[in-house]
Write an enzyme that holds these catalytic residues in place. Structure first.
Site, PDB file in Angstrom:
ATOM      1  N   ASP A 361       0.854  -1.179   0.000  1.00 30.46           N
ATOM      2  CA  ASP A 361       0.000   0.000   0.000  1.00 30.46           C
ATOM      3  C   ASP A 361       0.895   1.236   0.000  1.00 30.46           C
ATOM      4  O   ASP A 361       2.106   1.139   0.237  1.00 30.46           O
ATOM      5  CB  ASP A 361      -0.906  -0.027   1.235  1.00 30.46           C
ATOM      6  CG  ASP A 361      -1.839   1.171   1.298  1.00 30.46           C
ATOM      7  OD1 ASP A 361      -2.306   1.603   0.229  1.00 30.46           O
ATOM      8  OD2 ASP A 361      -2.076   1.684   2.400  1.00 30.46           O
ATOM      9  N   GLU A 453      -7.681  16.297   6.954  1.00 30.89           N
ATOM     10  CA  GLU A 453      -8.564  17.287   7.567  1.00 30.89           C
ATOM     11  C   GLU A 453      -7.906  17.944   8.769  1.00 30.89           C
ATOM     12  O   GLU A 453      -8.020  19.141   8.988  1.00 30.89           O
ATOM     13  CB  GLU A 453      -9.885  16.627   7.981  1.00 30.89           C
ATOM     14  CG  GLU A 453     -10.875  16.476   6.858  1.00 30.89           C
ATOM     15  CD  GLU A 453     -12.304  16.390   7.371  1.00 30.89           C
ATOM     16  OE1 GLU A 453     -12.489  15.895   8.493  1.00 30.89           O
ATOM     17  OE2 GLU A 453     -13.211  16.830   6.664  1.00 30.89           O
ATOM     18  N   PHE A 494     -18.728  13.536   2.421  1.00 31.33           N
ATOM     19  CA  PHE A 494     -17.811  12.916   1.468  1.00 31.33           C
ATOM     20  C   PHE A 494     -18.115  11.433   1.312  1.00 31.33           C
ATOM     21  O   PHE A 494     -18.500  10.761   2.261  1.00 31.33           O
ATOM     22  CB  PHE A 494     -16.372  13.077   1.967  1.00 31.33           C
ATOM     23  CG  PHE A 494     -15.417  12.095   1.354  1.00 31.33           C
ATOM     24  CD1 PHE A 494     -14.876  12.328   0.108  1.00 31.33           C
ATOM     25  CD2 PHE A 494     -15.093  10.926   2.016  1.00 31.33           C
ATOM     26  CE1 PHE A 494     -14.010  11.416  -0.456  1.00 31.33           C
ATOM     27  CE2 PHE A 494     -14.229  10.002   1.458  1.00 31.33           C
ATOM     28  CZ  PHE A 494     -13.681  10.260   0.214  1.00 31.33           C
ATOM     29  N   GLY A 629      -5.020   3.329  -3.628  1.00 33.63           N
ATOM     30  CA  GLY A 629      -6.275   3.957  -4.030  1.00 33.63           C
ATOM     31  C   GLY A 629      -6.102   5.371  -4.522  1.00 33.63           C
ATOM     32  O   GLY A 629      -7.076   6.013  -4.930  1.00 33.63           O
TER      33      GLY A 629
END
Length: 1116
Positions: A361, A453, A494, A629
């Protein structure tokens, strides 16, 4: 105090400190619980047992499992055969003692593992933990009946929950969907929808709440956690599979040997047996054929040592020891988070030395997943530098002292009252789902859904727009020292499809504003036509720096339109069918004609040592594929930063299988190319049956493969594709819940305990805190484990085959009568005492080179990938070696003892003297072979080797003594043999001769190979022995020049749903639990290790532009 409810699927009683419940078997029955049922409910058990055994079932179940192993079952049959007098030429204890010892050791290990595995949960006080059942939350001790729970054990996140009044609940039957819950709550005749946000799942931890009441929906094995756990796939190494094949071959070989000896017995009975009939008459009905049949089974008993009964136990002990080395390795300990490396399985250690493909990943694995606000663009002008003067935020009393920014002009612009700049940071302070905690005045702590965030809200805080608190209907911030409260009207949350979030607020002046932030490609599609002329140069620049970008926009709203939109939004929100689709339509409607404010650039820094680790693993011929991703540009830039992609790679190309029509690969490929597979569609056309082989062929021809925009399922599909067609050992490494499927699919799964919870770690086989530790795990521990296991197997088969072949040759000299060549007690103790500890010592401590040289020379790893140390060919060579040694060990003592007498002429050498000489020669010869195989001698190895030899002579003299014969006459018949034989010079000369003849070919063969065809191992070992000096420091490397990209960077969102709905519904807690700091495992503060500094690595500044005047200094 008890509370009573009517519920579906369960009955329950809640007590203030404990929860008692009874789960019904049907899904529609409604039962009202009364006080007189309290005693009934108390008798129910909500415990979940993850153990395999209990006190009563352990012995029968464990024995059943152990006898499923072919070797154990064989020895059980062998024991039964030994009870038949006609075919048994060995005493029963020769089989019973080894079998009982093996079964006992295995049972103790299985019991220990099961005790650790036993995950029985008992009902605990709610103040400690709320992990006993799936509950529908009803009320709590907090204001507004709020609770704050941690679900890191489930999905690695923190979740907010709300409460509902009492009523009747109808819900779905038990299932394994952790993210879905369907049900209805009926109160006063009105029905409301229930979803996953209203349920506290088993496995979550209650925080900041003294007590709460909940309705038990699912309990025990019906809970979603237990339903989703399923059966863990038992992973076996390739050596395990090879051993099973070899054991079957050994059985076949044993049958062939016994058949040959049985035929020999039949021939001997016909030709020579008639001579002995006069004084050894045959029983009635026994002829040569029947005698051969009995002889076959007799030799099955005698030659049983060729089947390794103790092999599996020894292998488990070796694996357990090598697992402890990983757990104890201080160089894989990360002091910043107090996280040591952990081997969560003991069955895959040697597989770590055979890895060919690594699937990794990106976010949190290669990077730190700790975001920093580096740059931004406001009104087309870029602010922020990688290096330079640090901004002074002392003017802001609420500023975060850890925040660093390198452009004072932006602060000046904000403080001068620039409307665009202030609106920019106002958006960052309002458009989010962050939870604040303020323990004391001015000490703010933000609990963010994602590190992105948190970084953006912290940036707004330092530039004067401080987010202070929120309620479901309002947000309170400090704007340049003035407290301002905004009414929160809606949160447009979201998700992975929208790739953006928006909030609608009303300012104190009554102005309605929609603030939106999201991926630049998504936001630019929704801008007002007047904003389309805005330059995108800033985004191109950020893409070249490998930064993660967000575009910020806003829109002024009309009151009348907003009122109508809110009404339609409420109707869609309470709809039972088509809720998501109706909400998406409303979001699309209002998020149009946005006005662009600017863009943010957040850096997710690489972990320490990542480029160096990837470089070393590549030198070991390990292929690394990154499955992420993220969007293509972000993944590509990280590839350059990690040195997976380099500027000299001119043939970097993209396979973009977005549609079924565009899935053909027509790009010509060279063997030096690199490929990035890109898929922005939920359906991966490249992974379809008709294209997967083409994708695999293309990717395997490349040095580097990066798959971007892949889902968790597609990650697993890629791993399965390589496993199935390449037949190579694979390793998957990740840190989040979206990596679990990939980790489980690979041969070996590695979890990184980072910022995304423990889901990946709990599903992994090995875990640690930093990606750079993977180098040591594979190149040091993995290679050593593979080397030790292969040495053990070669030596184990060698000593057992040598032992058995001597029996085979002796059969030709004893009339095939199934007479043993050794003493029965030697046969019993050979594998258990005399040769057990030396081989375990070698298998636990041996190392061809030390750990530093293993890391310095990654090429040493390649033999494991090619199965050079142990394979079917190596097994055949081992058998040939054993055959040669057995010939020496039988015929040399036989020739030396044939028709000889003692030096004093008193006695002729007998069978017992020959047996003693043969077994002594055998033991010394195999011990010398072990010494030749050992590269690294320790005090433990010396003790085991010399101790085993000493034990042999001590036991031999004891068993052959007069006292043992007088006490147990039939059990110890070799009276006086040891003292009469071992005092003869010719006996010791024979032992010396056989030892030299057994070892000399081995030494000569190995010397010839090293001189004529040296391997990389030989070269490194010679260099290591000659130089005996410290490992040279890594050569200084020039900082890579920043890559200028013409592609735009895409913001990488997580796969999880956002928290917008939770924020607006009031399901959150304003206080955050105090973090409990655990004591460091290694508290030394003066060592680089305790300070968290990378070991043997230099820091990388790949993403920072280095001024020309500083380059010579850094290079030096």
């Amino acid at each position: 105090m008890y509370v009573h409810y009517s519920a579906c699927t369960c009955m329950f009683v809640c007590e203030l400190q404990r929860v008692y419940m009874y789960v019904c078997t049907c899904t529609t029955v409604h039962v009202h619980v009364s006080l007189n049922m309290h005693s009934v409910l108390l008798s129910q058990d909500n415990a979940i047992r993850t153990s395999k055994y209990n006190v009563f079932s352990f012995l029968p179940l464990n024995l059943f499992e152990q006898f499923q192993r072919l070797a154990n079952a064989y020895f059980l049959v062998l024991l039964i055969l030994q009870l038949i007098p006609e075919i048994s030429s060995l005493s029963w204890f020769t089989t019973v003692v080894p079998l009982l010892l093996v079964l006992t050791m295995t049972a103790v290990k299985d019991a220990s593992d099961d005790i650790v595995r036993d995950g029985r949960y008992y009902l605990l006080p709610l103040s400690e933990c709320l992990s006993q059942a799936d509950l529908l939350l009803l009320t709590s001790s907090e204001p507004l009946n709020l609770v704050y729970i941690e679900t890191a054990e489930l999905d690695g996140t923190f979740i907010l929950k709300c409460v509902f009044p009492t009523g009747e609940v109808r819900c779905e039957p038990p299932n394994n969907r952790l993210d879905k819950f369907k049900g209805t709550l009926t109160v006063n005749g009105q029905t409301y929808a229930l979803d996953n946000d209203k349920v506290l799942l088993r496995g979550c931890t209650l925080r900041n709440t003294e007590w709460c009441f909940g309705l038990v929906v699912f309990g025990g094995p019906d809970t979603k956690l237990m339903q989703s756990s399923g059966k863990t796939v038992f992973k076996r190494t390739s050596i395990d599979g090879l051993m099973n094949v070899l054991v079957l071959c050994i059985f076949g070989f044993l049958a062939v040997m016994c058949s040959i000896l049985a035929v020999g017995n039949a021939i001997w009975e016909v030709r020579e047996g008639s001579v002995f009939i006069a004084f050894l008459p045959r029983p009635n009905g026994v002829n040569a054929g029947f005698s051969a049949f009995l002889t076959f089974w007799s030799y099955v008993i005698i030659l049983n040592t060729v089947v390794p009964i103790s092999l599996y136990v020894s292998v488990e002990i070796i694996r357990l020891g090598n697992s402890f080395y990983i757990d104890w390795d201080r160089k894989m300990y990360y002091p910043k988070s107090d996280t040591p490396a952990q081997a969560r399985t003991t069955t895959l250690n040697e597989e770590l030395g055979q890895i060919k493909y690594i699937f990794s990943d990106k976010t949190g694995t290669l990077t730190q997943n700790i975001m920093t606000f580096n740059k931004c663009s406001i009104n087309g002008k870029s602010y922020g530098r990688s290096i330079g003067e640090t901004v002074d935020f002392t003017w802001n009393e609420l500023a975060d002292p850890k925040f660093v920014f390198h452009d004072p002009s932006l602060v000046e612009l904000v403080r001068e009252g620039d409307l665009a700049a202030q609106h920019f940071f106002r958006l960052l302070a309002l458009c989010h789902t962050v939870m604040p905690e303020e323990k004391t005045e001015g000490e703010l702590y933000y609990q963010a859904q994602s590190p992105d965030e948190g970084a953006l809200v912290t940036a707004a805080r330092n530039f004067g727009f401080v987010f202070r608190s929120r309620t479901p209907e309002s947000i309170r911030i400090m704007e340049m020292g003035q407290e301002v409260t905004y009414d929160l009207l809606a949160v447009l949350d979201f998700n992975n499809v929208r790739k953006r979030m928006s909030v609608i607020v009303r300012s104190p002046k009554g102005k309605l504003i929609l603030f939106c932030k999201g991926a630049d490609t998504i936001v630019y599609e929704r801008l007002h036509p007047s904003c389309l002329k805005e330059s995108k140069d800033g985004l191109y620049e950020y893409a070249g720096d490998g930064l993660r970008t967000l575009a910020l926009a806003y829109k002024d709203l009309d009151d009348d339109y907003m009122e109508d939109w809110r009404r339609r939004h409420h109707e869609a929100n309470i709809a039972m069918d088509g809720k998501e689709e109706r909400l998406d339509e409303l979001y699309e409607e209002i998020e149009k004609d946005l006005m662009l404010l600017g863009a943010t650039a957040v850096e997710d820094k690489l972990q320490d040592g990542v480029p160096q680790t990837i470089e070393q693993l590549a030198k070991a011929d390990i292929k690394i594929w990154v499955l992420t991703g993220d969007k293509q540009e972000t993944a590509e830039n990280i590839g350059y930063a990690c040195n997976m992609l380099r500027e000299d790679m001119t043939e970097v190309f993209i396979v973009a299988a977005n549609t079924a029509e565009g899935r053909d690969v027509t790009t010509s490929i060279s063997c030096f190319a690199n490929v990035i597979t890109h898929n922005s569609s939920p359906k991966a056309y490249a992974l379809e049956k008709d294209l997967e082989l083409e994708l695999l062929r293309t990717a395997c021809m490349c040095q580097t493969v990066i798959c971007c925009r892949v889902t968790p399922l597609q990650k697993a599909q890629v791993v399965e594709l390589v496993k199935h067609y390449k037949q190579a050992v694979t390793l998957a490494i990740g840190d989040g819940a979206n990596d679990v499927s990939m980790i489980k699919a690979a041969h070996i799964g590695v979890g990184i305990s980072g910022q995304e919870g423990m889901q990946a770690v709990l599903s992994s086989d090995y875990s640690f805190a930093q990606f750079r530790y993977l180098q040591r795990l594979l190149l040091v521990h993995g290679r050593w484990s593979y080397l030790r296991m292969c040495k053990f197997l070669r030596y184990f088969f060698y000593k057992n085959f040598t032992f058995t072949f001597v029996h085979f040759w002796y059969a030709f000299f004893c009339g095939f009568s199934a007479q043993t060549v050794y003493d029965e007690w030697f046969i019993t103790l050979y594998n258990l005492v005399y040769t057990a500890l030396p081989v375990l010592g070698m298998s636990l401590f041996d190392q061809d080179v030390n750990d530093r040289w293993s890391s310095q020379h990654p090429q040493l790893y390649s033999p494991g990938q090619l199965n050079l140390y142990f394979s079917k060919k190596a097994f055949v060579r081992c058998m040939m070696h054993s055959c040669y040694s057995s010939l020496i060990l039988f015929f040399i003592p036989w020739a030396a003892m044939y028709d000889t007498v003692r030096d004093d002429g008193k006695d002729i050498v007998d069978y017992q003297s020959f047996a003693l000489l043969a077994q002594t020669c055998l033991l010394i010869a195999v011990t010398i072979q072990l010494s030749l195989d050992t590269h690294y001698w320790t005090a433990v190895n010396q003790f085991f080797v010399w101790g085993s030899l000493s034990a042999y002579f001590a036991i031999t003299f004891t068993m052959y003594s007069n006292g043992m014969f007088l006490i147990f006459t039939s059990t110890f018949p070799f009276i006086g043999t040891a003292r009469n034989s071992l005092n003869q010079p010719n006996v010791w000369l024979t032992i010396l001769l056989t030892s030299i003849l057994c070892a000399l070919p081995v030494v000569a063969y190995r010397f010839t190979l090293i001189q004529l065809w040296p391997t990389i191992n030989d070269k490194v070992q010679v260099r290591h022995k000659v130089r005996k000096e410290a490992l040279p420091a890594p050569a200084p490397r020039r900082p890579p020049v920043r890559r200028i990209s013409t592609r735009r960077s895409g913001y990488a969102f997580s796969h999880a749903q956002g928290y917008g709905e939770l924020v607006t519904s009031g399901r959150f807690l304003l206080r955050r639990p105090q973090k409990i700091r655990t004591a460091l495992l290694f508290p030394q503060s003066d060592s680089p290790l305790s300070q968290g500094q990378p070991q043997l690595y230099r820091p990388i500044t790949a993403l920072n532009r280095v001024p020309e005047e500083e380059q010579p200094a850094q290079q030096s």
